[in-house]
Design a protein around this motif. Structure first.
Motif, PDB file in Angstrom:
ATOM      1  N   LYS A   5      42.606  17.162  -8.250  1.00  0.00           N
ATOM      2  CA  LYS A   5      41.778  18.005  -9.125  1.00  0.00           C
ATOM      3  C   LYS A   5      41.653  19.414  -8.561  1.00  0.00           C
ATOM      4  O   LYS A   5      41.610  20.401  -9.299  1.00  0.00           O
ATOM      5  CB  LYS A   5      40.397  17.383  -9.299  1.00  0.00           C
TER       6      LYS A   5
ATOM      7  N   TYR B  19      37.042   8.961 -15.055  1.00  0.00           N
ATOM      8  CA  TYR B  19      37.988   8.681 -13.978  1.00  0.00           C
ATOM      9  C   TYR B  19      37.865   7.212 -13.609  1.00  0.00           C
ATOM     10  O   TYR B  19      36.785   6.625 -13.714  1.00  0.00           O
ATOM     11  CB  TYR B  19      37.727   9.559 -12.757  1.00  0.00           C
TER      12      TYR B  19
ATOM     13  N   THR C  55      44.765  21.178  -9.500  1.00  0.00           N
ATOM     14  CA  THR C  55      44.757  21.488 -10.939  1.00  0.00           C
ATOM     15  C   THR C  55      43.873  22.692 -11.247  1.00  0.00           C
ATOM     16  O   THR C  55      44.224  23.555 -12.065  1.00  0.00           O
ATOM     17  CB  THR C  55      44.262  20.268 -11.749  1.00  0.00           C
ATOM     18  N   GLU C  56      42.715  22.759 -10.572  1.00  0.00           N
ATOM     19  CA  GLU C  56      41.770  23.847 -10.838  1.00  0.00           C
ATOM     20  C   GLU C  56      42.018  25.073  -9.966  1.00  0.00           C
ATOM     21  O   GLU C  56      41.312  26.081 -10.079  1.00  0.00           O
ATOM     22  CB  GLU C  56      40.331  23.349 -10.635  1.00  0.00           C
TER      23      GLU C  56
ATOM     24  N   CYS D 221      34.426  19.183 -12.282  1.00  0.00           N
ATOM     25  CA  CYS D 221      34.246  17.791 -12.689  1.00  0.00           C
ATOM     26  C   CYS D 221      33.504  16.974 -11.633  1.00  0.00           C
ATOM     27  O   CYS D 221      33.592  15.740 -11.620  1.00  0.00           O
ATOM     28  CB  CYS D 221      35.600  17.152 -12.973  1.00  0.00           C
TER      29      CYS D 221
END
Length: 357
Positions: free
Chosen positions: A258, A228, A261-262, A272
């Motif tokens: 994130k 990142y 997304t998850e 992550c």
């Protein structure tokens, strides 16, 4: 409301200290008291730099549970522990109040409620035992602590990194500092603490009981910071100031993205999290290193520091981060400057640095 300090100077009150051996020596011994934030510290130090006794009470465990420092809670904990901590430092030193030359106490900067506890207690001691009082600037104490453990000559460049401050200054003498740059918003330690809370690192088994900054550092060791990328602040600003608020906003947006997304809710650990911690640490470090490099070059160009073998001192709690310290070392090597850091236990808030200053 302004505070009036006792009009007395400890230099004018050189005491004949009676030691246990029965001999009398003209040596000055100071009791230092620190309560600027969430650590209650006290220490007894003599004029040659010998630490005769010290004690410290950390509130870290309490504040971790509340997700941050709550000033009234910090004040209460200082009030509950300050007498015990001072007495413990005195007991270890083997001295009593009558044998001391002065009382030195942090009076700024810091949390007003916390500072008030140390100041009130100190002034009671000063009045009761008729001792001179020395008001101490917290950041000056951090800057000069290195002279307790190392032979450092003035002038030197000092980088102060903590939960409340981020400062670049040239120490030209005791209480003689040339300010080159400071944070324009929040401090690096504060930002790291907030990021750690947003990442819910306290829920990670490897981070239990660690402060926010320590948790980020530990998780970063397990991650890859290249996965990142965060924009390093103030790249186009030709000065030595710092800014961490914009970086924090970048990080928060990335965490939210994130989580979406998850399919996670805020408070749940991301898969992550280690890579994010590593990327955060990398961006913070790059910003600090670049501003420090600029400051060294400026000082050399203006003749403020020696052209060869200038001294760079890094102190404050965040300066204990080994990744950040390694980067500062690289900057020092590239500019022919010698990096010196106080021991980790003296980088964080403590009574020793106040008595020493």
């Amino acid at each position: 409301m302004s505070i009036e300090y006792p009009k007395c100077c400890w230099i004018d009150h050189v005491r004949k200290i009676s030691l246990h051996c029965g001999k009398r020596f003209p040596i000055k011994i100071v009791l230092g008291i620190e309560t600027s934030c969430d650590d209650t510290g006290a220490a007894v130090v003599d004029e040659t730099g010998n630490i005769l006794g010290e004690a410290l009470h950390s509130q870290n465990e309490v504040h971790l549970k509340t997700g941050g420092i709550i000033p009234p809670v910090a004040r209460q904990l200082h009030q509950e522990n300050i007498e015990r901590i001072v007495q413990q430092a005195l007991s270890i030193s083997g001295l009593c109040m009558d044998e001391l030359s002065a009382v030195a106490t942090t009076v700024k900067p810091g949390l007003a409620l916390s500072l008030g506890v140390g100041l009130d207690y100190s002034l009671e001691l000063v009045e009761k035992y008729k001792k001179p009082f020395i008001p101490i600037h917290h950041m000056e104490a951090h800057a000069l602590t290195v002279r307790l453990t190392n032979h450092v000559e003035f002038p030197f460049l000092v980088l102060l990194l903590s939960g409340g401050h981020c400062i670049l200054a040239v120490a030209q003498g005791v209480s003689d500092f040339l300010l080159l740059g400071q944070t324009l918003d929040i401090a690096p330690g504060d930002m790291l603490d907030k990021v750690a809370r947003r990442l819910s690192l306290q829920k990670h088994p490897d981070c239990s009981g660690l402060s926010g900054g320590k948790a980020v550092e530990k998780m970063a060791k397990q991650g890859n910071g290249l996965h990142y990328e965060f924009k390093v602040p103030m790249e186009r600003h030709s000065d030595c100031n710092f800014s961490f608020a914009g970086l924090q906003s970048q990080i928060t947006r990335m965490i939210e993205q994130k989580e979406k997304t998850e399919g996670l809710q805020e408070g749940q650990l991301l898969s992550c999290v280690s890579d994010l911690a590593a990327a955060v640490q990398c961006a913070v470090t790059a910003h600090i290193a670049k501003r420090t490099h600029r400051a060294l070059l400026f000082c050399r160009n203006k003749g403020i520091l020696p052209q060869k073998q200038a001294t760079l001192v890094a102190s404050g709690g965040v300066a204990s981060n080994q990744y950040i310290r390694k980067a500062i070392q690289i900057v020092g090597n590239a500019t022919d400057a010698t990096l010196i850091c106080p021991p980790p236990r003296l980088c964080t808030d403590n009574g020793v640095m106040i008595a020493c200053c």
